[in-house]
Design an enzyme around this catalytic site. Sequence first.
Site, PDB file in Angstrom:
ATOM      1  N   TYR A   1      16.433 -14.044   9.796  1.00 36.21           N
ATOM      2  CA  TYR A   1      15.651 -15.257   9.988  1.00 36.21           C
ATOM      3  C   TYR A   1      14.183 -15.057   9.621  1.00 36.21           C
ATOM      4  O   TYR A   1      13.785 -14.001   9.147  1.00 36.21           O
ATOM      5  CB  TYR A   1      15.838 -15.787  11.413  1.00 36.21           C
ATOM      6  CG  TYR A   1      17.291 -16.106  11.710  1.00 36.21           C
ATOM      7  CD1 TYR A   1      18.067 -16.840  10.814  1.00 36.21           C
ATOM      8  CD2 TYR A   1      17.908 -15.643  12.867  1.00 36.21           C
ATOM      9  CE1 TYR A   1      19.402 -17.118  11.058  1.00 36.21           C
ATOM     10  CE2 TYR A   1      19.247 -15.920  13.133  1.00 36.21           C
ATOM     11  CZ  TYR A   1      19.990 -16.650  12.223  1.00 36.21           C
ATOM     12  OH  TYR A   1      21.309 -16.912  12.482  1.00 36.21           O
TER      13      TYR A   1
ATOM     14  N   ARG B   1      12.970  -9.499  19.460  1.00 38.41           N
ATOM     15  CA  ARG B   1      14.232  -9.001  18.924  1.00 38.41           C
ATOM     16  C   ARG B   1      13.951  -8.539  17.500  1.00 38.41           C
ATOM     17  O   ARG B   1      13.704  -9.344  16.600  1.00 38.41           O
ATOM     18  CB  ARG B   1      15.334 -10.053  18.963  1.00 38.41           C
ATOM     19  CG  ARG B   1      16.705  -9.387  18.783  1.00 38.41           C
ATOM     20  CD  ARG B   1      17.865 -10.226  19.253  1.00 38.41           C
ATOM     21  NE  ARG B   1      18.949  -9.353  19.715  1.00 38.41           N
ATOM     22  CZ  ARG B   1      20.201  -9.733  19.824  1.00 38.41           C
ATOM     23  NH1 ARG B   1      20.561 -10.958  19.504  1.00 38.41           N
ATOM     24  NH2 ARG B   1      21.114  -8.893  20.250  1.00 38.41           N
TER      25      ARG B   1
END
Length: 334
Positions: free
Chosen positions: A169, A214
Amino acid sequence: MRQLFQPLTIHKLTLQNRISVPPMVVYHLADDTGTVTDRQIEHYREMAEGGAGLIIQEGTCVERTGRLTDTQLGIWEDRHIEGLKRITDAVHQFHTPIFVQLHHAGVFGFMEDTVCSSDITCTVKGEEKQSRALTIEELHRIQYSFVTAAERAVKAGYDGVEIHACHNYLISQFYNNLVNRRTDVYGKLPSLFALEVIGEIRRRVPESFVIGVRLGAFEPTLADSIAHAVELEEIGVDFLDISYGFEQRSYPEKPEKYPFSDRIYAAQEIRKRVSIPVFAVGGIASPEQAEEILQKTGVDMVDIGRGTLVNPNWTNDAKSGRDVGTCLYCKTCM
């Protein structure tokens, strides 16, 4: 289970055990508005009742145009706060902390016009997809969207946020220098996009609010990700949750005969270089395996994802010595 059911403190928040429910988008529970539904509240309430030390809510999008799917939860405007507060209230009934993962899909968005750190052609859901480089104005707008999303998370009652910087992403697309070919400062310093976002969030949220990341394990190499991890600790990030980065432009590694996944190996190596808690993930199926990973790798938390989708009561069952169930790797939860 000497370590699995020991408390852990992250920043100023004490967790009752070392089991985290990682962020998992459950595609069929929302609609196009990004608004929380009753089914999502029940989904998180069940997992909180199941005894996990921490729940990290699924990737919740900071911009409507940055969504992974048209049924993704949103935190891009104030009208989402009321529904998100219903999730945190349901989870807190069981004295379970909950963070929300802040997400922007970048090139992996479902819309036709997607953006990336640089112009790129890559494979998305089995098909070749082209994406254009962000202008500097768009880049700063998205950074601001992450920051205001974190402010909404405070208002909605979350205990913290996890910045989604892996799984292909947008922030992963900045971190990975095989993807990020910009010639401006955001290309010369691939971590700058994330560092500026995190720094501004820290200035705007309460001091007790937890901020984690993350982070991709191989971005594009483990050595790069270790450097990113050290940098994140230095600016005040409270924990790191290690998973895959931009997989089509990465070099995974682990020693021959290493007993766990390459992601867990990366978490182990990153933990050697930082003092903040590090989470490990990667096919952790049983309480015995989870305990072994904690003892042998030095990581602080284990993410139990598929297991808690199969059995929301996974943690309580593990603690009581009952069968926790088995994921069959079907496509139901997808």
